[in-house]
Scaffold this active site. Structure first.
Site, PDB file in Angstrom:
ATOM      1  N   ARG A 268       0.823  -1.134   0.062  1.00 48.33           N
ATOM      2  CA  ARG A 268       0.126   0.114  -0.002  1.00 48.33           C
ATOM      3  C   ARG A 268       0.695   1.296   0.013  1.00 48.33           C
ATOM      4  NH1 ARG A 268      -2.158  -3.780  -1.000  1.00 48.33           N
ATOM      5  NH2 ARG A 268      -4.067  -4.568  -0.223  1.00 48.33           N
TER       6      ARG A 268
ATOM      7  N   SER B  63     -11.352  -0.485   2.889  1.00 52.11           N
ATOM      8  CA  SER B  63     -10.656  -0.701   4.270  1.00 52.11           C
ATOM      9  C   SER B  63      -9.880   0.510   4.615  1.00 52.11           C
ATOM     10  CB  SER B  63      -9.549  -1.876   3.796  1.00 52.11           C
ATOM     11  OG  SER B  63      -9.806  -2.851   3.339  1.00 52.11           O
TER      12      SER B  63
ATOM     13  N   GLU C 216      -5.651   4.346   5.846  1.00 56.66           N
ATOM     14  CA  GLU C 216      -5.327   4.142   4.497  1.00 56.66           C
ATOM     15  C   GLU C 216      -5.638   5.445   3.785  1.00 56.66           C
ATOM     16  OE1 GLU C 216      -5.960   0.934   0.912  1.00 56.66           O
ATOM     17  OE2 GLU C 216      -5.887   0.098   3.071  1.00 56.66           O
TER      18      GLU C 216
END
Length: 351
Positions: free
Chosen positions: A160, A239, A343
């Site tokens: 990520r 998420s 995130e």
């Protein structure tokens, strides 16, 4: 190039949150994107890049600068080589590659947002990451003031993460190029256990690419991870927290703490993440810390379908969302000594 003033930004995000931009510019060509960026840089105007808005949390006060919405179009497929304009809708592009019988991104179906955002976040799900198929990224370099082409190695991909995310004010993605696989209509080898289980095959096997895509879409929909304007569980960024990556020493300490709290027979999730590191599950941490599906009494709550998604139930403010996120972060840290990291990108606010 369209220009609006005091323009609402909430409708441009999947959270449907955030105040207005002093100025909103919508660019439909690469040339318009570059011109808008240069104009902002030349006048020292704060600049916010918006693609699909699926990974973005904008403060209630909005953005006092120029918000640049990238709405470029372009899908070019030659053999197994794919080039996407940054503004292409990612889920639509995935569908077209599967229809062409190509493998490599079929398990990334249903992920909201634009193609240009995928290398920034190194988007991944269900055993695939875009870093495994991206060959080049064409971007505008705001430091060199020119267009550049970065190879896969230049992008600095990690979990990520990427060079673009590390230096968010330097590059503006214009085009993304992929190298896909012609496996005769079959998917790439399935690496995610849940997907393989749902298909009744062993990890490492292949199935029809279309079947893999449809299965992932079904799994995602069951978790509220496929956009639906009528379903508030999808008014989210998917998420909200990344899965923590721990050193082996910290993971061992975490296991001991989890067993002291939950019982000696408990074994928290652990996945090898390179030498000396283990990745664990943010969703497991949130749930075991006492934040179950549907948690919350206000207008921002945990999804009723997935503990990893924080959602706007229709009347939330950004501060409502952040209050819930801070509560979850504090609760997980108190329970397990692990600090969750958000995130989505925050604009004008922070946890």
């Amino acid at each position: 190039m369209q220009e609006l003033h005091d323009a609402p930004l909430a409708p441009l995000t999947t959270f449907r949150l955030g105040g207005p931009a002093a100025r909103l510019v919508t660019a439909t060509t690469d040339e318009e994107v570059v011109a808008a960026v240069r104009e902002a840089d030349d006048s020292a105007t704060p600049l916010l890049i918006i693609g699909g808005g699926s990974n973005l949390i904008i403060g209630d006060k909005g953005f006092d600068g120029t918000a640049l919405r990238i709405a470029t179009k372009g899908f070019a497929l030659e053999g197994t080589a794919l080039e996407l304009a940054a503004g292409e809708v990612w889920s639509d592009a995935v569908a077209r590659t599967v229809e062409a019988g190509l493998a490599g991104v079929e398990c990334l179906a249903g992920i909201p947002g634009s193609a240009g955002a995928t290398p920034i976040q190194n988007v991944g799900a269900y055993g695939q990451e875009v870093s495994r198929t991206i060959t080049e990224v064409v971007a505008y370099d705001r430091v060199a003031r020119e267009r550049v082409t970065l190879t896969n190695a230049d992008c600095g991909f990690a979990y990520r993460h990427s060079r673009f995310k590390q230096h968010p004010d330097r590059w503006v993605v214009l085009r993304v190029r992929f190298g896909l696989e012609d496996a005769g209509g079959l998917s790439a080898p399935l690496k995610y256990a849940e997907t393989a289980r749902a298909l009744g095959v062993a990890p490492g096997e292949r199935v029809a690419a279309a079947t893999a895509r449809d299965t992932v879409l079904r799994l995602r929909a069951g978790k509220g991870m496929v956009l639906d304007p009528e379903d508030h569980d999808t008014w989210s960024a998917g998420s909200f927290f990344t899965n923590p990556i721990l050193t082996d020493e910290r993971y061992a300490a975490f296991v001991a703490r989890a067993r002291a709290r939950l019982g000696e027979d408990v074994t928290p999730p652990g996945f090898p993440e390179g030498e000396g590191r283990t990745k664990t599950s943010a969703a497991w941490l949130i749930d075991r810390a006492g934040f179950s599906k549907g948690y919350g009494t206000g207008p921002a709550r945990i999804s009723t379908k997935h503990t990893l998604a924080l959602t706007n139930r229709g009347a939330a403010s950004t501060e409502d969302l952040l209050a819930l996120a801070r509560e979850v972060v504090a609760g997980v840290h108190a329970a397990f000594g692990i600090t969750l990291v958000n995130e989505p990108v925050t604009v004008g606010v922070s946890l």
